[in-house]
Design a protein around this motif. Structure first.
Motif, PDB file in Angstrom:
ATOM      1  N   UNK A  61      51.587 -36.972 -43.913  1.00  0.00           N
ATOM      2  CA  UNK A  61      50.947 -37.376 -45.167  1.00  0.00           C
ATOM      3  C   UNK A  61      50.497 -36.194 -46.016  1.00  0.00           C
ATOM      4  N   UNK A  62      50.028 -35.130 -45.386  1.00  0.00           N
ATOM      5  CA  UNK A  62      49.490 -34.009 -46.153  1.00  0.00           C
ATOM      6  C   UNK A  62      50.491 -32.874 -46.340  1.00  0.00           C
ATOM      7  N   UNK A  63      51.591 -32.928 -45.630  1.00  0.00           N
ATOM      8  CA  UNK A  63      52.640 -31.938 -45.847  1.00  0.00           C
ATOM      9  C   UNK A  63      52.503 -30.632 -45.103  1.00  0.00           C
ATOM     10  N   UNK A  64      51.622 -30.572 -44.082  1.00  0.00           N
ATOM     11  CA  UNK A  64      51.540 -29.364 -43.253  1.00  0.00           C
ATOM     12  C   UNK A  64      52.906 -29.136 -42.598  1.00  0.00           C
ATOM     13  N   UNK A  65      53.251 -27.880 -42.409  1.00  0.00           N
ATOM     14  CA  UNK A  65      54.537 -27.570 -41.786  1.00  0.00           C
ATOM     15  C   UNK A  65      54.505 -27.794 -40.279  1.00  0.00           C
ATOM     16  N   UNK A  66      53.384 -27.478 -39.666  1.00  0.00           N
ATOM     17  CA  UNK A  66      53.204 -27.660 -38.222  1.00  0.00           C
ATOM     18  C   UNK A  66      51.771 -28.120 -37.970  1.00  0.00           C
ATOM     19  N   UNK A  67      51.584 -28.821 -36.859  1.00  0.00           N
ATOM     20  CA  UNK A  67      50.240 -29.207 -36.428  1.00  0.00           C
ATOM     21  C   UNK A  67      50.180 -29.084 -34.911  1.00  0.00           C
ATOM     22  N   UNK A  68      49.137 -28.458 -34.422  1.00  0.00           N
ATOM     23  CA  UNK A  68      48.970 -28.194 -32.996  1.00  0.00           C
ATOM     24  C   UNK A  68      47.777 -28.995 -32.475  1.00  0.00           C
ATOM     25  N   UNK A  69      47.997 -29.769 -31.427  1.00  0.00           N
ATOM     26  CA  UNK A  69      46.932 -30.505 -30.766  1.00  0.00           C
ATOM     27  C   UNK A  69      46.345 -29.605 -29.687  1.00  0.00           C
ATOM     28  N   UNK A  70      45.172 -29.058 -29.955  1.00  0.00           N
ATOM     29  CA  UNK A  70      44.604 -28.076 -29.032  1.00  0.00           C
ATOM     30  C   UNK A  70      44.164 -28.699 -27.704  1.00  0.00           C
ATOM     31  N   UNK A  71      44.042 -30.032 -27.677  1.00  0.00           N
ATOM     32  CA  UNK A  71      43.621 -30.686 -26.440  1.00  0.00           C
ATOM     33  C   UNK A  71      44.767 -30.912 -25.464  1.00  0.00           C
ATOM     34  N   UNK A  72      45.996 -30.950 -25.984  1.00  0.00           N
ATOM     35  CA  UNK A  72      47.139 -31.229 -25.107  1.00  0.00           C
ATOM     36  C   UNK A  72      48.177 -30.108 -25.095  1.00  0.00           C
ATOM     37  N   UNK A  73      48.058 -29.153 -26.002  1.00  0.00           N
ATOM     38  CA  UNK A  73      49.032 -28.061 -26.079  1.00  0.00           C
ATOM     39  C   UNK A  73      48.376 -26.721 -25.780  1.00  0.00           C
ATOM     40  N   UNK A  74      49.181 -25.806 -25.303  1.00  0.00           N
ATOM     41  CA  UNK A  74      48.742 -24.422 -25.151  1.00  0.00           C
ATOM     42  C   UNK A  74      48.802 -23.792 -26.539  1.00  0.00           C
ATOM     43  N   UNK A  75      47.640 -23.521 -27.124  1.00  0.00           N
ATOM     44  CA  UNK A  75      47.594 -23.071 -28.518  1.00  0.00           C
ATOM     45  C   UNK A  75      48.350 -21.762 -28.709  1.00  0.00           C
ATOM     46  N   UNK A  76      48.213 -20.844 -27.773  1.00  0.00           N
ATOM     47  CA  UNK A  76      48.883 -19.543 -27.903  1.00  0.00           C
ATOM     48  C   UNK A  76      50.398 -19.708 -27.929  1.00  0.00           C
ATOM     49  N   UNK A  77      50.923 -20.530 -27.040  1.00  0.00           N
ATOM     50  CA  UNK A  77      52.367 -20.755 -26.984  1.00  0.00           C
ATOM     51  C   UNK A  77      52.844 -21.488 -28.231  1.00  0.00           C
ATOM     52  N   UNK A  78      52.129 -22.552 -28.595  1.00  0.00           N
ATOM     53  CA  UNK A  78      52.519 -23.347 -29.763  1.00  0.00           C
ATOM     54  C   UNK A  78      52.452 -22.533 -31.049  1.00  0.00           C
ATOM     55  N   UNK A  79      51.470 -21.651 -31.151  1.00  0.00           N
ATOM     56  CA  UNK A  79      51.323 -20.837 -32.360  1.00  0.00           C
ATOM     57  C   UNK A  79      52.469 -19.840 -32.487  1.00  0.00           C
ATOM     58  N   UNK A  80      52.894 -19.262 -31.387  1.00  0.00           N
ATOM     59  CA  UNK A  80      54.025 -18.327 -31.432  1.00  0.00           C
ATOM     60  C   UNK A  80      55.310 -19.041 -31.861  1.00  0.00           C
ATOM     61  N   UNK A  81      55.458 -20.294 -31.439  1.00  0.00           N
ATOM     62  CA  UNK A  81      56.637 -21.065 -31.834  1.00  0.00           C
ATOM     63  C   UNK A  81      56.575 -21.442 -33.317  1.00  0.00           C
ATOM     64  N   UNK A  82      55.391 -21.826 -33.770  1.00  0.00           N
ATOM     65  CA  UNK A  82      55.242 -22.260 -35.160  1.00  0.00           C
ATOM     66  C   UNK A  82      55.237 -21.087 -36.141  1.00  0.00           C
ATOM     67  N   UNK A  83      54.755 -19.930 -35.669  1.00  0.00           N
ATOM     68  CA  UNK A  83      54.649 -18.755 -36.548  1.00  0.00           C
ATOM     69  C   UNK A  83      55.273 -17.535 -35.880  1.00  0.00           C
ATOM     70  N   UNK A  84      56.612 -17.535 -35.758  1.00  0.00           N
ATOM     71  CA  UNK A  84      57.270 -16.396 -35.096  1.00  0.00           C
ATOM     72  C   UNK A  84      57.066 -15.083 -35.839  1.00  0.00           C
ATOM     73  N   UNK A  85      56.792 -15.162 -37.127  1.00  0.00           N
ATOM     74  CA  UNK A  85      56.527 -13.955 -37.918  1.00  0.00           C
ATOM     75  C   UNK A  85      55.038 -13.696 -38.080  1.00  0.00           C
ATOM     76  N   UNK A  86      54.255 -14.328 -37.230  1.00  0.00           N
ATOM     77  CA  UNK A  86      52.801 -14.163 -37.180  1.00  0.00           C
ATOM     78  C   UNK A  86      52.094 -14.780 -38.392  1.00  0.00           C
ATOM     79  N   UNK A  87      50.795 -14.567 -38.451  1.00  0.00           N
ATOM     80  CA  UNK A  87      49.921 -15.259 -39.394  1.00  0.00           C
ATOM     81  C   UNK A  87      49.315 -14.269 -40.381  1.00  0.00           C
TER      82      UNK A  87
END
Length: 336
Positions: free
Chosen positions: A191-217
């Motif tokens: 609905x809001x158009x975010x490119x990625x969304x990470x559920x910190x309760x069920x996902x490993x944030x560090x791993x998911x962030x590297x996948x979503x932002x391979x060129x870093x933040x």
């Protein structure tokens, strides 16, 4: 004679707020004097900052907060009966305001809500109020975002975070949100158009962030603090910018018992990050600029909002506790 109801801070919070900390009391209001006007609350806001700011005030005060109230009596020519006012008067049903008093204790001016057309006046405590200006100024001024850059927003499904991410998309950024449920993540993306969304309760944030932002933040809008923020800051590009808005992950915690987080100073130093905290009243002299810009984006259908509405002034405490637990999606609002 008008009898006002108000929540009084009877005891400073320890851990999660308790109902006995904020009892409702009544008071009889005096007749209006010249230059004063009387508002009746229609919508009130509960926000994370209230949990920590209340600790700085003495016991016995009216619980702090902002509301949209309707003027029902007036002896001030600039505040006529029937208009809606956004006022920093706390958790009150009725309030007498001195229209000549200037800025409130939070340095945010009480002001007549602009004509919103078909939009609800409740937005005066949300997208078109302090949360909206927090998103607007906190991102634009501190992060200095640029098209093509990557933005991460924690607490992304809240009133501020969901707004920040949408501004990022308006500006041409890649936006990654971090939230606490699959339903919230779905809302952010679909609905809001975010490119990625990470559920910190069920996902490993560090791993998911590297996948979503391979060129870093490049930019990080921090609403939560804690280990999530340490992870994000350690995955940022050279000269990345961090806008530190809040730390809701620790607000109800015993400060002495907080877990240790990863050390962020090496990332700050070697990536030469700019990390800056802020309180939105810094831009009190530009307050209407943010409201007008957000209103423009709403009318252009570039900005969406969602409200979690609780009915009844007497249920405001419950709404406050539920918001602190993260039960709301979008802005938590109380309809009187």
């Amino acid at each position: 004679m008008v009898i006002a109801k108000k929540y009084v801070l009877a005891k400073h919070f320890e851990g999660e707020p308790k109902r006995s900390d904020l009892p409702i009391v009544e008071e009889e209001l005096p007749p209006l004097k010249d230059g004063e006007y009387l508002i009746q609350a229609e919508y009130l806001s509960v926000d994370p900052y209230m949990r920590v700011y209340a600790q700085r005030y003495p016991v016995g005060i009216t619980m702090i907060g902002i509301q949209v109230g309707k003027i029902i009596e007036s002896k001030h020519k600039d505040f006529p009966v029937g208009k809606h006012v956004v006022a920093t008067v706390g958790w009150r049903s009725h309030t007498i305001i001195n229209g000549n008093a200037g800025l409130s204790s939070l340095r945010i001016p009480d002001y007549i809500l602009p004509d919103l057309g078909s939009l609800p006046v409740s937005l005066g405590v949300g997208v078109l109020g302090m949360p909206g200006n927090t998103a607007y100024f906190g991102l634009i001024e501190l992060c200095q975002p640029k098209a093509g850059e990557t933005l991460v927003v924690s607490g992304a499904a809240g009133g501020v975070g969901s707004h920040v991410g949408q501004i990022g998309k308006i500006l041409g950024m890649k936006v990654i949100g971090i939230a606490g449920s699959d339903a919230k993540c779905k809302w952010l993306k679909e609905e809001l158009g975010f490119d990625y969304a990470i559920n910190y309760k069920t996902q490993d944030v560090a791993v998911a962030l590297k996948e979503a932002a391979p060129n870093k933040v490049d930019c990080y809008f921090d609403n939560v603090g804690g280990e999530i923020s340490s992870i994000v800051m350690n995955h940022m590009n050279l000269f990345g910018r961090v806008s530190a808005c809040g730390s809701i992950s620790s607000y109800n915690a015993d400060v002495k018992a907080l877990p240790k987080c990863s050390i962020v100073q090496p990332a700050v130093v070697f990536s030469q990050l700019k990390v800056e905290g802020f309180i939105v009243n810094r831009w009190a002299d530009r307050w209407m600029e943010g409201i007008e810009k957000n209103l423009q984006w709403l009318k252009e259908n570039k900005l969406k909002y969602r409200e979690t509405v609780t009915e009844g002034f007497e249920n405001m405490f419950d709404a406050f506790v539920e918001m602190m637990r993260g039960d709301n999606v979008g802005k938590a609002v109380i309809k009187v």
